[in-house]
Every structure is written in C-alpha cells, then in structure tokens.
Write an enzyme that holds these catalytic residues in place. Structure first.
Site, PDB file in Angstrom:
ATOM      1  CB  CYS A 116      -0.930   0.016   1.208  1.00 48.38           C
ATOM      2  SG  CYS A 116      -2.098  -1.332   1.152  1.00 48.38           S
ATOM      3  CG  HIS A 256      -3.195   3.524   2.250  1.00 48.56           C
ATOM      4  ND1 HIS A 256      -3.637   3.207   0.994  1.00 48.56           N
ATOM      5  CD2 HIS A 256      -3.226   2.370   2.978  1.00 48.56           C
ATOM      6  CE1 HIS A 256      -3.927   1.913   0.951  1.00 48.56           C
ATOM      7  NE2 HIS A 256      -3.690   1.388   2.144  1.00 48.56           N
ATOM      8  CG  ASN A 286      -6.679  -0.679   1.021  1.00 50.23           C
ATOM      9  OD1 ASN A 286      -6.025  -0.143   0.112  1.00 50.23           O
ATOM     10  ND2 ASN A 286      -6.115  -1.255   2.063  1.00 50.23           N
TER      11      ASN A 286
HETATM   12  O1  UT7 Z   1      -3.840  -1.254   3.583  1.00 49.86           O
HETATM   13  C1  UT7 Z   1      -2.954  -2.236   4.005  1.00 49.86           C
HETATM   14  C2  UT7 Z   1      -2.896  -2.382   5.453  1.00 49.86           C
HETATM   15  N1  UT7 Z   1      -4.139  -2.908   5.983  1.00 49.86           N
HETATM   16  C3  UT7 Z   1      -4.812  -2.248   6.918  1.00 49.86           C
HETATM   17  O2  UT7 Z   1      -4.444  -1.156   7.292  1.00 49.86           O
HETATM   18  C4  UT7 Z   1      -5.999  -2.944   7.544  1.00 49.86           C
HETATM   19  C5  UT7 Z   1      -5.927  -2.826   9.052  1.00 49.86           C
HETATM   20  N2  UT7 Z   1      -6.968  -3.577   9.742  1.00 49.86           N
HETATM   21  C6  UT7 Z   1      -8.287  -3.209   9.719  1.00 49.86           C
HETATM   22  O3  UT7 Z   1      -8.660  -2.284   9.035  1.00 49.86           O
HETATM   23  C7  UT7 Z   1      -9.224  -3.928  10.636  1.00 49.86           C
HETATM   24  O4  UT7 Z   1      -8.487  -4.759  11.491  1.00 49.86           O
HETATM   25  C8  UT7 Z   1     -10.296  -4.803   9.905  1.00 49.86           C
HETATM   26  C9  UT7 Z   1     -11.288  -3.897   9.217  1.00 49.86           C
HETATM   27  C10 UT7 Z   1      -9.629  -5.754   8.948  1.00 49.86           C
HETATM   28  C11 UT7 Z   1     -11.077  -5.626  10.937  1.00 49.86           C
HETATM   29  O5  UT7 Z   1     -11.664  -4.760  11.895  1.00 49.86           O
HETATM   30  P1  UT7 Z   1     -11.425  -5.014  13.458  1.00 49.86           P
HETATM   31  O6  UT7 Z   1     -12.217  -3.997  14.155  1.00 49.86           O
HETATM   32  O7  UT7 Z   1      -9.951  -5.017  13.728  1.00 49.86           O
HETATM   33  O8  UT7 Z   1     -12.044  -6.427  13.676  1.00 49.86           O
HETATM   34  P2  UT7 Z   1     -11.362  -7.718  14.310  1.00 49.86           P
HETATM   35  O9  UT7 Z   1     -10.506  -8.395  13.299  1.00 49.86           O
HETATM   36  O10 UT7 Z   1     -10.761  -7.366  15.637  1.00 49.86           O
HETATM   37  O11 UT7 Z   1     -12.614  -8.613  14.583  1.00 49.86           O
HETATM   38  C12 UT7 Z   1     -13.604  -8.256  15.585  1.00 49.86           C
HETATM   39  C13 UT7 Z   1     -14.796  -9.166  15.415  1.00 49.86           C
HETATM   40  C14 UT7 Z   1     -14.429 -10.635  15.286  1.00 49.86           C
HETATM   41  O12 UT7 Z   1     -15.434 -11.392  15.920  1.00 49.86           O
HETATM   42  P3  UT7 Z   1     -15.227 -11.999  17.374  1.00 49.86           P
HETATM   43  O13 UT7 Z   1     -14.029 -12.880  17.273  1.00 49.86           O
HETATM   44  O14 UT7 Z   1     -15.002 -10.812  18.256  1.00 49.86           O
HETATM   45  O15 UT7 Z   1     -16.514 -12.712  17.627  1.00 49.86           O
HETATM   46  C15 UT7 Z   1     -14.469 -10.888  13.822  1.00 49.86           C
HETATM   47  O16 UT7 Z   1     -14.716 -12.231  13.503  1.00 49.86           O
HETATM   48  O17 UT7 Z   1     -15.463  -8.828  14.197  1.00 49.86           O
HETATM   49  C16 UT7 Z   1     -15.595  -9.999  13.395  1.00 49.86           C
HETATM   50  N3  UT7 Z   1     -15.574  -9.615  12.003  1.00 49.86           N
HETATM   51  C17 UT7 Z   1     -16.680  -9.257  11.326  1.00 49.86           C
HETATM   52  N4  UT7 Z   1     -17.967  -9.158  11.700  1.00 49.86           N
HETATM   53  C18 UT7 Z   1     -18.853  -8.760  10.772  1.00 49.86           C
HETATM   54  C19 UT7 Z   1     -14.498  -9.542  11.166  1.00 49.86           C
HETATM   55  N5  UT7 Z   1     -14.906  -9.137   9.960  1.00 49.86           N
HETATM   56  C20 UT7 Z   1     -16.242  -8.958  10.029  1.00 49.86           C
HETATM   57  C21 UT7 Z   1     -17.221  -8.561   9.103  1.00 49.86           C
HETATM   58  N6  UT7 Z   1     -18.499  -8.470   9.529  1.00 49.86           N
HETATM   59  N7  UT7 Z   1     -16.923  -8.245   7.827  1.00 49.86           N
END
Ligand code: UT7
Length: 332
Positions: A116, A256, A286
């Site tokens: 990125c 970004h 993204n």
């Molecule tokens: O550009 C390159 C670099 N990349 C980035 O900068 C991305 C950085 N990361 C992020 O933007 C975020 O971590 C994500 C958007 C990928 C995920 O968001 P998050 O708030 O960090 O969620 P998480 O991975 O901590 O997951 C929290 C909960 C989980 O459920 P449990 O285990 O708490 O029951 C996930 O399974 O949210 C769940 N979850 C979802 N729920 C509904 C993960 N994805 C989804 C979804 N819909 N699409």
C-alpha cells in the site's frame, strides 16, 4: 548547478464501472452494512470485470487520460514506473505493458512492489531521476486489481478491498514546488501479519496451494491495524516536525485509504481538521496502490499552486512513509 525538483504537472485516475456494495457483500458472507461502515468507513468498492482484464487495464486508462489531459505525446515520456501488488503477470512488468498499450516507446519501465506504500515509493524513486537531471517526463502509476487476490469467502478481508488507480506526470521545476521531502520505512518483520502465501518462488502454485486458498490475501487485521495506526500517524507527524510545518501550513492531508479509523488517527496526530483530509474510502475501499492518486485526482480542482500536501501510507511488508509536496499548478 541548477537544482531540480520533481513537480506533479498532471494527474488522471480511472476506476471500473462495476460496483460491489455492502448490501451485496451481506449476501456473500456473514456481515452487515452497519458493521462494515462503523469498522472501516467503506460503503462500496469498484470491481474490474472481464476475461483477461488485469491491472494494466486500469493503468492504461489512467495513463492515456493523463497524456491527453496534459498534451503530452507518448514518445516524450522517458520513464514510467508502476506501483502494484497485482501485476498482470509475474513478469514482464505491468509498467512495460502499460507503456506498450499507450505507445510510450522511448521510455524504460519497471514495477515497484511496496504494497500500500508503493505509490509513495514510486514517487520518491521517480523524483530522484528528475533531480539528477537525467529524465524530464516521468509517469508514476498506482493501480491494483485487488479483486484478483481477495477471498470472497473471508469476511475480514473481502469487505475492505477494491480496484482502481491513477497516474501522475512528474517534470523538473527549478522553483520551490514539487516533492520537498520524504521519509520512507520498511520492516520485513511485518511479513507474518500480511502476505500472499503462495504463487511466488518460495511456494509455487500447485493444486495443493489452490485447494488451501493460499493465493489470496492473508491478513491478521488487528495486528496490522495496530502497526498502521501508530506508524502512519507517526511518520506524517515526523515529516511535519522535520520541516517545521505546523497544521495551519498544511492545505491537505492525503492519507492511504485503508480504514477510516486509521485516517482519523493520522489527522489527529497532525492536528489537522477533517475538512482538510482527502477521504473517498466510502466509495472505493482500499485500492492499495490506487488510493493516493485517486484522492489527488478527485481533489485536483481544489488544489492551488504552492499548497502544502502531506501524503502518508502504510502497507504490507511492512512499508510506510510520508511525502511533503508543494502542489505545482492552479485549477484549470
Ligand atoms: O492497507 C494495508 C494495510 N491494511 C490495513 O491497514 C488494515 C488494518 N486492519 C483493519 O482495518 C481492521 O483490522 C479490519 C477492518 C480488517 C477488521 O476490523 P477489526 O475492528 O480489527 O475487527 P477484528 O478483526 O478485531 O474482529 C472483531 C470481530 C471478530 O469477531 P469476534 O471474534 O469478536 O466474535 C471478527 O470475527 O469482528 C468480526 N468480524 C466481522 N464481523 C462482521 C471480522 N470481519 C467482520 C465482518 N463483519 N466483515
């Protein structure tokens, strides 16, 4: 001896027409529009469809538009760099394919892969060719067809990414515009958190790798988020401190577009109000190397000669960095 700077003298972007909305994703994976918007800020993203349509299609559209807009003949271009993580093929470089498609015959062309942060890496690289006096018309493309490596059964990644990109023309200027300073970083230790497991020389494509879905993006979202939020904000703050720039001197932050919460944290660290931050994540998600040129292009008519812009990115690798640039022209 004249000191040259590299100034952006034109920009053009391109996105495919097909839109993938949160409502459609709700039918594909276990997610909701509300979750996606509140956790990422994304409402929809573009998808490049069509057999055999790779990233070069996006890059070619962007470069053709750029040449036309700036009145540049293809044979005048002497270098073209394409930042991408989704090249048409492992080789040749997608930059070569774009040059060929655009009739750019007097240039050498190569790709840069810094995930990125690739567009920033490519801008810095291009600026060195111009500063040296060796090259006069350099095109930098940032483009990705992320849908080609997204697993649409993985709800934590498929909601984030989209396809698109843009291109800028860089030319020498001997006044005080253009790329003023940059701070770039990489840390290979970040590889474990964000990578594509198979398809390279370490783990070539096989039936086993395909069955194991190893040709898609592997991302540990939370870990990447923590690094991104800290490092993108810090590097944007550092370039301001290094150059004694105060928030009131900054016309625009160009971040970004990975996650709205990362953009907010960066703006906060810089003391910049939201009205001065370019944000279009809600419409494109993204697009990896496409995010920064897509923003610059959409805000082109609001940019004035001498405006101070801070560009900042964080991505796989890990890679991250920031550029301070003084915009080189008024709206046409
Ligand atoms: O550009 C390159 C670099 N990349 C980035 O900068 C991305 C950085 N990361 C992020 O933007 C975020 O971590 C994500 C958007 C990928 C995920 O968001 P998050 O708030 O960090 O969620 P998480 O991975 O901590 O997951 C929290 C909960 C989980 O459920 P449990 O285990 O708490 O029951 C996930 O399974 O949210 C769940 N979850 C979802 N729920 C509904 C993960 N994805 C989804 C979804 N819909 N699409």
């Amino acid at each position: 001896m004249t000191k040259y700077r590299a100034s952006i003298t034109g920009i053009h972007s391109w996105v495919p027409k097909d839109i993938l909305t949160n409502a459609e994703l709700e039918k594909m994976v276990d997610t909701t529009d509300e979750w996606i918007i509140s956790r990422t800020g994304i409402k929809e993203r573009r998808i490049l469809k069509g057999d055999g349509a790779g990233t070069s299609v996006i890059g070619t559209e962007a470069v053709k538009g750029l040449l036309e807009k700036t009145g540049t003949r293809p044979e005048e271009v002497d270098l073209l760099i394409c930042a991408t993580v989704t090249p048409d093929m492992q080789f040749p470089a997608t930059a070569n394919i774009i040059s060929h498609e655009c009739g750019i015959r007097n240039a050498f062309s190569f790709d840069i892969n810094a995930a990125c942060s690739g567009f920033l890496y490519a801008l810095v690289t291009a600026s060195k060719f111009i500063q040296s006096g060796s090259h006069k018309k350099v095109i930098v493309v940032g483009a990705d067809k992320m849908s080609s490596i997204v697993d649409y059964t993985d709800r934590s990644t498929c909601i984030i990414f989209g396809d698109g990109g843009g291109a800028v023309l860089l030319e020498p200027t001997d006044d005080s515009f253009g790329i003023m300073d940059s701070i770039m970083h990489s840390d290979g230790g970040g590889m474990i958190h964000l990578h594509q497991k198979a398809g390279g020389s370490k783990n070539p494509a096989s039936q086993t790798t395909v069955d194991a879905r190893e040709h898609y993006i592997y991302q540990e979202g939370q870990a990447v988020f923590k690094f991104a939020v800290t490092n993108m904000a810090d590097v944007a703050g550092s370039i301001m401190d290094k150059n004694n720039l105060k928030s009131e001197n900054i016309a625009w932050l160009v971040p970004h577009q990975a996650n709205m919460r990362i953009i907010d944290a960066t703006a906060r660290r810089m003391g910049i109000a939201k009205e001065k931050v370019m944000i279009n994540i809600e419409r494109y998600g993204n697009t990896t190397n496409g995010t920064l040129p897509l923003c610059l292009s959409e805000w082109e008519n609001q940019l004035h000669k001498g405006d101070n812009l801070i560009l900042a990115a964080f991505g796989g690798g890990f890679t991250w960095g920031s550029i301070w640039l003084k915009w080189g022209y008024d709206p046409k």
